[in-house]
Design a protein around this motif. Structure first.
Motif, PDB file in Angstrom:
ATOM      1  N   GLY A 245       0.735  -1.280  -0.018  1.00 47.38           N
ATOM      2  CA  GLY A 245      -0.040   0.078   0.037  1.00 47.38           C
ATOM      3  C   GLY A 245       0.702   1.362  -0.095  1.00 47.38           C
ATOM      4  O   GLY A 245       0.625   2.136  -0.788  1.00 47.38           O
ATOM      5  N   ALA A 246       1.867   1.357   0.787  1.00 51.53           N
ATOM      6  CA  ALA A 246       2.933   2.316   0.888  1.00 51.53           C
ATOM      7  C   ALA A 246       3.335   2.674  -0.528  1.00 51.53           C
ATOM      8  O   ALA A 246       3.691   3.611  -0.958  1.00 51.53           O
ATOM      9  CB  ALA A 246       3.739   2.062   2.081  1.00 51.53           C
ATOM     10  N   ALA A 247       3.964   1.512  -1.068  1.00 48.70           N
ATOM     11  CA  ALA A 247       4.650   1.837  -2.369  1.00 48.70           C
ATOM     12  C   ALA A 247       3.867   2.307  -3.470  1.00 48.70           C
ATOM     13  O   ALA A 247       4.142   3.143  -4.276  1.00 48.70           O
ATOM     14  CB  ALA A 247       5.358   0.382  -2.627  1.00 48.70           C
ATOM     15  N   LEU A 248       2.558   1.821  -3.537  1.00 51.45           N
ATOM     16  CA  LEU A 248       1.614   2.035  -4.790  1.00 51.45           C
ATOM     17  C   LEU A 248       0.482   3.154  -4.359  1.00 51.45           C
ATOM     18  O   LEU A 248       0.229   3.983  -5.323  1.00 51.45           O
ATOM     19  CB  LEU A 248       0.731   0.867  -4.905  1.00 51.45           C
ATOM     20  CG  LEU A 248       1.562  -0.606  -5.435  1.00 51.45           C
ATOM     21  CD1 LEU A 248       0.596  -1.556  -5.682  1.00 51.45           C
ATOM     22  CD2 LEU A 248       2.159  -0.188  -6.845  1.00 51.45           C
ATOM     23  N   PHE A 249       0.309   3.533  -3.300  1.00 49.00           N
ATOM     24  CA  PHE A 249      -0.517   4.598  -2.931  1.00 49.00           C
ATOM     25  C   PHE A 249      -0.317   5.464  -1.812  1.00 49.00           C
ATOM     26  O   PHE A 249      -0.914   5.096  -0.546  1.00 49.00           O
ATOM     27  CB  PHE A 249      -2.025   4.022  -2.856  1.00 49.00           C
ATOM     28  CG  PHE A 249      -2.353   2.841  -4.027  1.00 49.00           C
ATOM     29  CD1 PHE A 249      -3.052   3.598  -4.877  1.00 49.00           C
ATOM     30  CD2 PHE A 249      -2.273   1.551  -3.912  1.00 49.00           C
ATOM     31  CE1 PHE A 249      -3.572   2.961  -5.992  1.00 49.00           C
ATOM     32  CE2 PHE A 249      -2.668   0.914  -4.725  1.00 49.00           C
ATOM     33  CZ  PHE A 249      -3.488   1.335  -6.025  1.00 49.00           C
ATOM     34  N   PRO A 250       0.863   5.894  -1.806  1.00 49.53           N
ATOM     35  CA  PRO A 250       1.402   6.747  -0.461  1.00 49.53           C
ATOM     36  C   PRO A 250       0.395   7.784  -0.121  1.00 49.53           C
ATOM     37  O   PRO A 250       0.226   8.183   1.252  1.00 49.53           O
ATOM     38  CB  PRO A 250       2.528   7.461  -0.999  1.00 49.53           C
ATOM     39  CG  PRO A 250       2.687   7.373  -2.393  1.00 49.53           C
ATOM     40  CD  PRO A 250       1.745   6.205  -2.823  1.00 49.53           C
ATOM     41  N   GLY A 251      -0.529   8.133  -0.954  1.00 51.79           N
ATOM     42  CA  GLY A 251      -1.443   9.166  -0.453  1.00 51.79           C
ATOM     43  C   GLY A 251      -2.849   8.670   0.175  1.00 51.79           C
ATOM     44  O   GLY A 251      -3.332   9.397   0.782  1.00 51.79           O
ATOM     45  N   GLU A 252      -2.920   7.432   0.248  1.00 51.65           N
ATOM     46  CA  GLU A 252      -4.118   6.707   0.858  1.00 51.65           C
ATOM     47  C   GLU A 252      -3.664   6.463   2.337  1.00 51.65           C
ATOM     48  O   GLU A 252      -2.889   5.662   2.808  1.00 51.65           O
ATOM     49  CB  GLU A 252      -4.260   5.364   0.374  1.00 51.65           C
ATOM     50  CG  GLU A 252      -5.087   5.491  -1.111  1.00 51.65           C
ATOM     51  CD  GLU A 252      -6.097   6.096  -1.266  1.00 51.65           C
ATOM     52  OE1 GLU A 252      -7.078   6.482  -0.325  1.00 51.65           O
ATOM     53  OE2 GLU A 252      -6.542   6.770  -2.432  1.00 51.65           O
ATOM     54  N   LYS A 253      -4.155   7.466   3.186  1.00 50.94           N
ATOM     55  CA  LYS A 253      -3.484   7.451   4.653  1.00 50.94           C
ATOM     56  C   LYS A 253      -4.243   6.324   5.510  1.00 50.94           C
ATOM     57  O   LYS A 253      -3.566   5.943   6.652  1.00 50.94           O
ATOM     58  CB  LYS A 253      -3.763   8.657   5.387  1.00 50.94           C
ATOM     59  CG  LYS A 253      -3.303   9.919   4.426  1.00 50.94           C
ATOM     60  CD  LYS A 253      -1.872   9.792   4.350  1.00 50.94           C
ATOM     61  CE  LYS A 253      -1.051  11.132   3.594  1.00 50.94           C
ATOM     62  NZ  LYS A 253       0.264  11.006   3.488  1.00 50.94           N
ATOM     63  N   LEU A 254      -5.303   5.769   5.325  1.00 53.10           N
ATOM     64  CA  LEU A 254      -5.921   4.832   6.154  1.00 53.10           C
ATOM     65  C   LEU A 254      -5.612   3.256   5.773  1.00 53.10           C
ATOM     66  O   LEU A 254      -6.227   2.140   6.148  1.00 53.10           O
ATOM     67  CB  LEU A 254      -7.307   5.062   6.092  1.00 53.10           C
ATOM     68  CG  LEU A 254      -7.869   6.433   6.642  1.00 53.10           C
ATOM     69  CD1 LEU A 254      -9.426   6.383   6.555  1.00 53.10           C
ATOM     70  CD2 LEU A 254      -7.459   6.162   8.147  1.00 53.10           C
ATOM     71  N   VAL A 255      -4.602   2.935   4.694  1.00 52.63           N
ATOM     72  CA  VAL A 255      -4.358   1.644   4.315  1.00 52.63           C
ATOM     73  C   VAL A 255      -3.844   0.660   5.342  1.00 52.63           C
ATOM     74  O   VAL A 255      -4.435  -0.328   5.870  1.00 52.63           O
ATOM     75  CB  VAL A 255      -3.473   1.618   2.956  1.00 52.63           C
ATOM     76  CG1 VAL A 255      -3.110   0.308   2.719  1.00 52.63           C
ATOM     77  CG2 VAL A 255      -4.099   2.235   1.648  1.00 52.63           C
ATOM     78  N   ALA A 256      -3.043   1.317   6.046  1.00 49.53           N
ATOM     79  CA  ALA A 256      -2.430   0.644   7.230  1.00 49.53           C
ATOM     80  C   ALA A 256      -3.456   0.333   8.171  1.00 49.53           C
ATOM     81  O   ALA A 256      -3.393  -0.860   8.738  1.00 49.53           O
ATOM     82  CB  ALA A 256      -1.220   1.452   7.699  1.00 49.53           C
TER      83      ALA A 256
END
Length: 289
Positions: A245-256
């Motif tokens: 998630g961090a590699a592909l969508f760094p702007g999505e803050k709630l993935v983690a």
């Protein structure tokens, strides 16, 4: 060091200690067992790396879910066995080689399969979903393969020490890990609460149930293998999923947060299955008088 850094460091150390303890009970033959059993390897890869990602994609495409939830669902579906799962699996089996072998096989193959699967998904949807293999390799190596190998080395050189130390270290590491996760849930309660109430929990629960069913069905004729694969399909490596998630969508803050919430829901949903398989295992095990 901030409080958040301290919590992350504590979790990493406790996780490494858990895997280290697993390694002290694992032999080289067990670690390579799945890689040497072609049919078992094919069934495991089919369940974990082909069918579950396809199902995750279908759920993400067919339901109106938040983008971070979709990312978390697909990232978890392509991730390997979580390093904290083997102690739960070992309670349900007599023949332990598949548990250790599945951990090693899925972790090792994930370095190739995760980038390949994400690239394939990207082609299907016309998006660039390239994941750096080095990022996956680093996460898998540090969280699973390295501490496991060190534990196996200790078993090889000092078997008596390993036999005495492994259960104690595993117990302490588990307590520390649970406390750390509880702190994260409390500290990040706003993020977790924001994911509740729109059907996200139900989706995570259904996906975990599907994982249990797929793993149980494809585990083969051996009841131990079915139980081990079912739990592996329902619970995936959160570190790898978060790295994706961090590699592909760094702007999505709630993935983690979505990843951790999915892992928590999957663990809860798996409790009835675990209790059932524990009873089956107890009835099948010979009673020694």
């Amino acid at each position: 060091m901030t409080a958040a850094d301290l919590i992350r460091t504590t979790l990493v150390i406790s996780l490494a200690c858990t895997v280290f303890a697993v390694g002290m009970a694992c032999t080289l033959g067990a670690a390579t067992y799945v890689l040497r059993q072609r049919a078992l390897l094919v069934r495991s890869v089919l369940a974990m790396n082909i069918l579950l990602p396809i199902i995750a994609i279908a759920i993400a495409a067919g339901l109106q879910l938040r983008p971070d939830v979709k990312i978390a669902l697909i990232a978890l579906a392509v991730s390997p066995v979580p390093p904290i799962l083997p102690p739960r699996q070992l309670e349900l089996v007599t023949h332990q080689a598949y548990v250790y072998g599945l951990l090693v096989a899925t972790s090792t193959l994930s370095i190739v399969l995760v980038p390949l699967t994400m690239a394939t998904i990207g082609l299907l949807f016309g998006r660039d979903l390239s994941v750096p293999p080095l990022a996956i390799a680093r996460t898998v190596l540090m969280s699973t393969l390295a501490p496991l190998a060190v534990g196996m080395l200790v078993r090889r050189v000092w078997p008596d020490v390993a036999a005495r130390l492994a259960p104690k270290l595993s117990a302490v590491a588990t307590v520390v890990l649970l406390v750390g996760l509880a702190v994260i849930l409390i500290a990040g309660r706003i993020a977790f609460v924001s994911l509740i109430g729109d059907g996200t929990l139900l989706v995570f629960a259904i996906f975990a149930l599907i994982g249990l069913a797929v793993g149980h069905a494809l585990g083969g004729p051996d009841r131990d293998d079915r139980a081990a694969l079912a739990l592996a399909c329902a619970s995936r490596h959160p570190g790898v999923a978060i790295a994706i998630g961090a590699a592909l969508f760094p702007g999505e803050k709630l993935v983690a947060a979505a990843v951790l919430l999915s892992v928590l829901i999957g663990s809860i949903v798996s409790i009835p299955y675990t209790m059932w398989r524990r009873r089956v295992h107890a009835r099948a095990s010979p009673v020694i008088h």
